[in-house]
Design an enzyme around this catalytic site. Structure first.
Site, PDB file in Angstrom:
ATOM      1  N   THR A  85       1.785   0.276  -4.705  1.00  0.00           N
ATOM      2  CA  THR A  85      -0.016  -0.462  -4.560  1.00  0.00           C
ATOM      3  C   THR A  85      -0.623   0.408  -4.920  1.00  0.00           C
ATOM      4  O   THR A  85      -0.606   1.828  -4.782  1.00  0.00           O
ATOM      5  CB  THR A  85      -0.496   0.114  -2.823  1.00  0.00           C
ATOM      6  N   CYS A 199      -4.780  -3.224  -9.768  1.00  0.00           N
ATOM      7  CA  CYS A 199      -4.428  -3.966  -7.912  1.00  0.00           C
ATOM      8  C   CYS A 199      -2.805  -4.679  -8.727  1.00  0.00           C
ATOM      9  O   CYS A 199      -2.592  -5.157  -9.844  1.00  0.00           O
ATOM     10  CB  CYS A 199      -5.070  -4.630  -7.146  1.00  0.00           C
TER      11      CYS A 199
END
Length: 232
Positions: A85, A199
């Site tokens: 992430t 992202c």
């Protein structure tokens, strides 16, 4: 005999972790051939809890959850940690302090790819946390000399909303793809020489065909850096 195992901190969200798993294994198999697959240890967290702590600003609590998971991966035999992430790299220093194995930082492989392309000014699409806080853009600037441009208020709001309300739920919408294209075009108009898909879910929605400048897919670049580590 397997000499290295990669510990993956995933589940944030499961959609991007699934893409990581695919990329790690396809890259590993491409390098070694045959039926090879990457030696991985996966700890998949419940993203509902993590997202709630993000929203509430309870980063210390989220950090402890990640630290506990990273320590578990280390005890299980992981030789390095991949935090699957971008946003939670805000807590990378906390994880690095808690374990004795390296954390393969997502910014570094991306920045090296940007440098190899000869670029110094790039646009960033990511969660609001990543776009607006220093942990990501500051590392790009201070360690690699890369200037980052982020969307305006409306653009940041839409990019963030689409990530959490759609992409993290595996919902891919044509109108959201068009909105991302608009935001990327605005960044290019402001002088962005490339676009960071900052992202890990964004690669599910847009890619190189959606803008006129080079795209740097952090998920793919992070996975490639991890395979490089496995095969060193």
């Amino acid at each position: 005999m397997i000499e290295k195992r990669l510990g993956v901190l995933g589940g944030m969200s499961w959609t991007s972790t699934a893409e990581y798993y695919r990329l790690l294994n396809t890259s590993y198999a491409a390098r070694l051939g045959g039926l090879h697959s990457a030696p991985l240890l996966l700890h998949s967290l419940d993203f509902a809890e993590i997202a709630a702590w993000q929203q509430a600003g309870e980063w210390k609590r989220a950090g402890q959850e990640l630290v506990d998971a990273a320590r578990g991966l280390e005890r299980a035999g992981a030789g390095a940690i991949l935090l699957a992430t971008n946003t939670m790299h805000k807590l990378a220093p906390q994880i690095e302090e808690a374990v004795d194995i390296p954390l393969l930082h997502i910014v570094d492989g991306t920045a090296q790819s940007i440098q190899q392309a000869g670029l110094t000014r790039v646009g960033l699409l990511a969660t609001a946390f990543t776009m607006e806080q220093e942990f990501y853009t500051g590392r790009l600037r201070d360690r690699f000399g890369i200037e980052t441009i982020v969307p305006d208020d409306a653009g940041r709001s839409d990019v963030h909303r689409i990530i959490y309300d759609e992409l993290c739920r595996n919902e891919i919408r044509a109108d959201s793809r068009e909105r991302y294209r608009e935001v990327m075009a605005e960044l290019v108009g402001q002088g962005a020489q490339g676009i960071i898909l900052g992202c890990t879910e964004i690669t599910l929605l847009v890619g190189p065909d959606d803008t006129t400048v080079p795209v740097f897919d952090t998920t793919r670049l992070h996975a490639e850096a991890a395979v490089n580590w496995l095969l060193e």
